[in-house]
Design an enzyme around this catalytic site. Structure first.
Site, PDB file in Angstrom:
ATOM      1  N   GLY A   1       0.715  -1.138  -0.003  1.00 30.58           N
ATOM      2  CA  GLY A   1      -0.128  -0.097  -0.022  1.00 30.58           C
ATOM      3  C   GLY A   1       0.862   1.479   0.022  1.00 30.58           C
ATOM      4  O   GLY A   1       1.996   1.186  -0.538  1.00 30.58           O
TER       5      GLY A   1
ATOM      6  N   ASP B   1      -8.189  -0.611   1.512  1.00 29.71           N
ATOM      7  CA  ASP B   1      -8.722   0.749   1.900  1.00 29.71           C
ATOM      8  C   ASP B   1      -8.963   1.433   0.710  1.00 29.71           C
ATOM      9  O   ASP B   1      -9.849   2.523   0.651  1.00 29.71           O
ATOM     10  CB  ASP B   1      -7.591   1.617   2.866  1.00 29.71           C
TER      11      ASP B   1
ATOM     12  N   GLY C   1     -10.812   0.623   6.764  1.00 28.06           N
ATOM     13  CA  GLY C   1     -10.731   1.749   5.896  1.00 28.06           C
ATOM     14  C   GLY C   1      -9.577   2.898   6.229  1.00 28.06           C
ATOM     15  O   GLY C   1      -9.376   3.528   5.293  1.00 28.06           O
TER      16      GLY C   1
HETATM   17  O1  F6P Z   1      -4.730  -0.569   5.607  1.00 23.97           O
HETATM   18  C1  F6P Z   1      -5.383  -1.704   5.791  1.00 23.97           C
HETATM   19  C2  F6P Z   1      -5.861  -2.012   7.328  1.00 23.97           C
HETATM   20  O2  F6P Z   1      -6.657  -3.187   7.391  1.00 23.97           O
HETATM   21  C3  F6P Z   1      -6.881  -0.811   7.669  1.00 23.97           C
HETATM   22  O3  F6P Z   1      -7.945  -0.812   7.168  1.00 23.97           O
HETATM   23  C4  F6P Z   1      -6.566  -0.893   9.124  1.00 23.97           C
HETATM   24  O4  F6P Z   1      -6.935   0.190   9.846  1.00 23.97           O
HETATM   25  C5  F6P Z   1      -5.263  -1.601   9.490  1.00 23.97           C
HETATM   26  O5  F6P Z   1      -4.879  -1.978   8.223  1.00 23.97           O
HETATM   27  C6  F6P Z   1      -5.102  -2.365  10.378  1.00 23.97           C
HETATM   28  O6  F6P Z   1      -3.953  -2.832  10.556  1.00 23.97           O
HETATM   29  P1  F6P Z   1      -3.326  -4.098  11.686  1.00 23.97           P
HETATM   30  O7  F6P Z   1      -3.168  -5.255  10.579  1.00 23.97           O
HETATM   31  O8  F6P Z   1      -1.953  -3.597  11.965  1.00 23.97           O
HETATM   32  O9  F6P Z   1      -4.268  -4.153  12.676  1.00 23.97           O
END
Ligand code: F6P
Length: 369
Positions: A117, A142, A185
C-alpha cells in the site's frame, strides 16, 4: 539467469497470492528468469541468515484463491527504520537501506517487485532513489491510492462488509434494534460507503465527513414508530464526531507506527444514548475478517493483471514505477506521483451522490457541510 525478488509488505490483503502466482507464471514463459520471494517483506533480505524462498510454478500452483501471502508480510519496521533495542531497554530504529541494497545486488537480483500500500510504495520510492530497480504493485483494502482506479483486495473487503450488513438487517429487524457495523478503511471511507449502498444501510459515517450526532439521531428516530423499527449504521473505523477525535488505541508493538483505529461503533452508541436516543443498539466490529479468506473473482482478475504487467515492466526495465489500472488499460505511473495524494471520498464523488440520493444519511448537513 535473471532474477526477480517479490516482496509483500504492509497489512495482508486478499489477492496477494494471486499477484505472486501471476508474476511467476508469466516469468516461466520466458527463458532464464528466476523468481524469488523475501519472507516478511524486506526482513527476509535483512535477516541473518537471509530467508528467501524460490518461487517456481510448482510452488505457486493453485494459490490464486488463497487469502494471505505465502511469503508473509509485516507492517512494522522496514529497511529505513529497523528496530533496535537501546541500552536502557527502550526501542529505537536504524536505517539499514544501504546494507539491504548491497545484499540484493550481491544476490544477483535484477528487479524487485514490491506489492504493498501507500507505506510500502513510499519505501519503494526511497529505495529507487538509492538505485534499487523496483516496481510497485498497489495493494490495499482501503482503496486509498489515487493513481490507480482500484487496488486489489478492496472489492473483497466490500463484499465481506456487505454480507455483514445483510445479516445484521435481519437480526436488527427481528429485535427492533439499531446495529452499528464498524468497518476498516483507515482514513478513507470507501469500504463503508460501498457497503452502505450495497447493503441498504440508513446511515454511513466516514472519516472524510465528521458527523453531527443530532443529525444521526434524527435519521434513526425517523426509522422508529412507537418504539418499533430498525436501522443499520455503517461506520468507518476512522469516522469521528465533528466535535471529537478519531477513536484509537496506543499500540506498543515494536516498530508499529500506525494508529490502531477502532472503537467508533461503541462510541457512537454512547453518544446516541447521551443525546437521548431510546431504542436498543448493538455494535459489530468486522476487523480483520475483512482482510482474510479468499479473494472474490474481481480481485483475482485484477491481481492477475497486475502481476503479469509487473513482470513485463521488469523485463523492459521500467523501474521506479507502479502498476496502475486506468480502465481499460494497465499502465505504469512514476512511484513518486503514485504516493503524492491519497484517494479520499469527496462530496462531489458520484457514489456520495448515489448514497444521498438513496436517502442514506452521512451525518452531515449537505447544504452546509
Ligand atoms: O490498511 C489496511 C488496514 O486493514 C486498515 O483498514 C486498518 O486500519 C489497518 O490495516 C489495520 O492494521 P493491523 O493489521 O496492523 O491491525
Amino acid at each position: 539467469m535473471k532474477r526477480i525478488l517479490i516482496v509483500t509488505g504492509g497489512g495482508d490483503c486478499p489477492g496477494l497470492n494471486a499477484v505472486i502466482r501471476a508474476v511467476v507464471k508469466r516469468a516461466s514463459q520466458e527463458k532464464d528468469w528466476e523468481v524469488l520471494g523475501s519472507i516478511q517483506a524486506f526482513n527476509g533480505v535483512l535477516w541473518e541468515p537471509t530467508e528467501i524462498k524460490v518461487l517456481t510454478p510448482e510452488v505457486v500452483k493453485g494459490i490464486h484463491f488463497q487469502g494471505g501471502t505465502i511469503i508473509e508480510t509485516t507492517n512494522k519496521g522496514g529497511p529505513f527504520a529497523w528496530p533496535v533495542k537501546n541500552p536502557d531497554g527502550t526501542w529505537g530504529a536504524v536505517d539499514r537501506s544501504d546494507e539491504m541494497i548491497r545484499k540484493i545486488q550481491y544476490m544477483g537480483i535484477d528487479a524487485v517487485i514490491n506489492i504493498g500500500g501507500d507505506g510500502s510504495q513510499r519505501i519503494s520510492q526511497m529505495l529507487f532513489e538509492k538505485g534499487l530497480p523496483v516496481i510497485g504493485v498497489p495493494k490495499t483494502i482501503d482503496n486509498d491510492l489515487s493513481s490507480t482506479d482500484s487496488t486489489f483486495g478492496f472489492q473483497t473487503a466490500v463484499e465481506i462488509a456487505t454480507e455483514a450488513v445483510d445479516k445484521l438487517v435481519t437480526t436488527a429487524a427481528s429485535h427492533n434494534r439499531v446495529f452499528v457495523v464498524e468497518v476498516m478503511g483507515r482514513y478513507a471511507g470507501w469500504i463503508a460507503l460501498n457497503a452502505a449502498v450495497a447493503g441498504g444501510a440508513e446511515v454511513c459515517l466516514i472519516p472524510e465527513f465528521p458527523y453531527d450526532i443530532n443529525l444521526v439521531k434524527e435519521k434513526l428516530e425517523a426509522r422508529f414508530t412507537r418504539g418499533r423499527g430498525f436501522a443499520v449504521v455503517v461506520a468507518s473505523e476512522g469516522a469521528r464526531n465533528k466535535n471529537g477525535e478519531m477513536v484509537y488505541e496506543k499500540n506498543d508493538e515494536v516498530g508499529y507506527e500506525n494508529l490502531k483505529l477502532g472503537g467508533i461503533g461503541r462510541q457512537l452508541i454512547r453518544e446516541l444514548k447521551e443525546a437521548g436516543f431510546q431504542p436498543d443498539m448493538r455494535e459489530t466490529v468486522l476487523g480483520h475478517l475483512q482482510r482474510g479468506g479468499v479473494p472474490i473473482a474481481y480481485d483475482r482478475v485484477l491481481s492477475a493483471q497486475f502481476g503479469v504487467k509487473a513482470f513485463e515492466m521488469a523485463m523492459k526495465g521500467d523501474f521506479g514505477k507502479m502498476v496502475s489500472y486506468r480502465h481499460p488499460y494497465f499502465v505504469s505511473v512514476p512511484l513518486k506521483d503514485a504516493i503524492l495524494k491519497p484517494n479520499f471520498v469527496t462530496l462531489d464523488n458520484a457514489l456520495v451522490k448515489t448514497a444521498t440520493g438513496l436517502g442514506i444519511s452521512l451525518g452531515i448537513d449537505l447544504n452546509n457541510p
